[in-house]
Design an enzyme around this catalytic site. Structure first.
Site, PDB file in Angstrom:
ATOM      1  CG  ASP A 134       4.243  -3.717 -14.697  1.00  0.00           C
ATOM      2  OD1 ASP A 134       3.850  -3.258 -13.607  1.00  0.00           O
ATOM      3  OD2 ASP A 134       3.718  -3.435 -15.789  1.00  0.00           O
ATOM      4  CG  ASP A 186       3.161  -7.047 -10.836  1.00  0.00           C
ATOM      5  OD1 ASP A 186       2.498  -6.990  -9.784  1.00  0.00           O
ATOM      6  OD2 ASP A 186       3.352  -6.061 -11.580  1.00  0.00           O
ATOM      7  CB  CYS A 235      15.039  -1.666  -4.592  1.00  0.00           C
ATOM      8  SG  CYS A 235      16.442  -2.221  -5.579  1.00  0.00           S
ATOM      9  CD  GLU A 256       1.413  -8.057  -5.173  1.00  0.00           C
ATOM     10  OE1 GLU A 256       2.120  -7.450  -4.383  1.00  0.00           O
ATOM     11  OE2 GLU A 256       0.837  -7.509  -6.129  1.00  0.00           O
ATOM     12  CB  CYS A 304      21.274  -0.006  -4.931  1.00  0.00           C
ATOM     13  SG  CYS A 304      19.965  -0.804  -5.874  1.00  0.00           S
TER      14      CYS A 304
END
Ligand SMILES: [Zn+2]
Length: 437
Positions: free
Chosen positions: A408, A232, A379, A331, A401
């Site tokens: 990150d 990321d 999540c 990405e 949850c």
């Protein structure tokens, strides 16, 4: 590994006396070379047929095929090449490449052409120009990349007052980070240039080179093709990477980048102010001149970015290798462009991603891009998607949850899941585990 990159070229050729030769004249010359290439190719095919007919007659009589060397005292392509020694303007090594490739093409298609399965080879206008690998010389001067390409033979160069058999072009690589990286690597001999081709793009009225290059991929038996490292390019950290389920992670704290950026911004502003008040000299020579010091800083930024990104991408790849990750997943950056939240500017991200891609491939790691979508809101434990999961930029807390971690890291966990973009798309469609606002 062999690869090709397309790069547009701008002629910047000068004659022996340093006079610029207009691009129209260079165009005319290159078109003429294309025409000659076509003639050479078609004649080569004719020679090949002649030899083919001779060879099959020989077979009928002797029940064996003749040896090229005994009959022609050369190999077939050597023999053909010899025919084109003096009757064209092509640089001789390029001319041999042309005939060699044409003979190869003939031999590959021969059986099918004789059977009638494939039509007889015939070359039309606008043939690409073959470039021998030794015909291409790359240079880096004043922040720009140039190619000096051997295109004409000595007698042409002499007749037309060229300084050599090379023609000079500037590479057009604005915004093409990927091409720039490749050229840099060719310059540093990490990549080897191989036989390439030059084409004319009629629509753009520009020439381009399909630059072929090769590099050795280190075989790494330990790599696990099922182990994905999700990377990321983040918000709190410039980069965060992890393997799904691993608490261990690779992070880069952007301190040195942020510090450098602030110094540069401050200097840029102060120098622009100086420029405004400097009276004689820079002032009065237009905006371009007045802004000059700031442009010099941008060179500095580019160099800094380059060094930093080399360092970061290298340590990321080392982390991947240490953990035997066979895949690096990231990405696509297209969607990020408008996101002002991001810590660094996009040009830095794109450069970093390009460098990661090339280093991964060199190490035999597969590089995969996924569509950027909700990876920072989802999540990674339970899949619950909610903007409110990320209360602050740095902190992630799942409202369903209760999974809590660095934002990150959570994003990198999502990115390390195979086909996560498709999974998220399905989750959004189902809607059960998504909070709609
Ligand atoms: Zn959760």
């Amino acid at each position: 590994m062999n690869k090709v990159v397309r790069i547009y070229l701008i002629s910047e050729h000068k004659d022996k006396n340093g006079e610029i030769i207009s691009y129209q004249d260079i165009n005319k010359l290159l078109w003429e070379l294309q025409r000659q290439t076509r003639t050479i190719k078609n004649k080569t095919i004719q020679y090949c047929w002649e030899y083919q007919n001779f060879s099959s007659d020989y077979y009928k009589e002797h029940h064996a095929y003749p040896s090229e060397k005994e009959i022609l005292s050369y190999t077939l392509d050597g023999y053909v090449n010899d025919k084109f020694k003096n009757n064209n303007d092509l640089y001789s090594a390029n001319c041999s490449s042309t005939t060699r490739n044409t003979v190869k093409e003939f031999k590959n298609a021969k059986a099918d052409m004789i059977k009638g399965v494939k039509s007889v080879i015939s070359y039309k206008a606008a043939q690409p120009l073959s470039l021998h690998n030794k015909s291409i010389h790359i240079e880096y001067i004043g922040g720009q990349y140039f190619a000096n390409i051997n295109l004409v033979n000595r007698s042409y160069a002499k007749e037309h007052d060229f300084a050599s058999t090379m023609i000079r072009f500037r590479f057009l690589i604005r915004d093409n980070k990927s091409a720039e990286t490749i050229i840099q690597r060719c310059l540093s001999n990490e990549y080897k240039i191989s036989e390439s081709e030059m084409f004319y793009d009629r629509k753009k009225n520009k020439w381009y080179i399909n630059l072929c290059y090769s590099f050795s991929v280190s075989k790494n038996e330990n790599l696990d093709s099922n182990k994905i490292l999700g990377v990321d390019l983040g918000i709190a950290y410039p980069m965060c990477a992890s393997v799904y389920g691993d608490y261990d992670r690779f992070t880069i704290h952007g301190g040195e980048i942020e510090k450098f950026r602030r110094t540069v911004e401050a200097r840029k502003i102060s120098m622009l102010k100086q420029g405004k008040n400097c009276g004689e000299g820079r002032k009065g020579h237009g905006i371009k001149c007045r802004n000059k010091p700031a442009y010099n800083i941008s060179d500095k930024i580019a160099r800094f970015r380059d060094t930093i990104n080399h360092k970061y991408s290298k340590s990321l790849i080392d982390y991947a290798l240490k953990n035997n990750c066979g895949v690096i997943q990231m990405e696509e950056l297209t969607g990020i462009t408008a996101d002002a939240d991001r810590f660094l500017k996009n040009w830095t991200y794109y450069d970093l991603q390009t460098k990661i891609k090339y280093k991964a491939e060199e190490n035999g790691i597969k590089f995969k891009l996924i569509k950027p979508q909700y990876t920072s809101q989802r999540c990674s434990k339970c899949g619950y998607i909610d903007k409110e999961n990320r209360k602050t930029q740095a902190h992630f807390l799942c409202l369903k949850c209760g999974f809590e971690c660095n934002a990150d890291y959570n994003a990198s966990q999502n990115i390390s899941i195979e086909n996560i973009d498709m999974i998220i798309e399905q989750e959004l469609k189902d809607g059960a585990n998504v909070k709609h606002t």
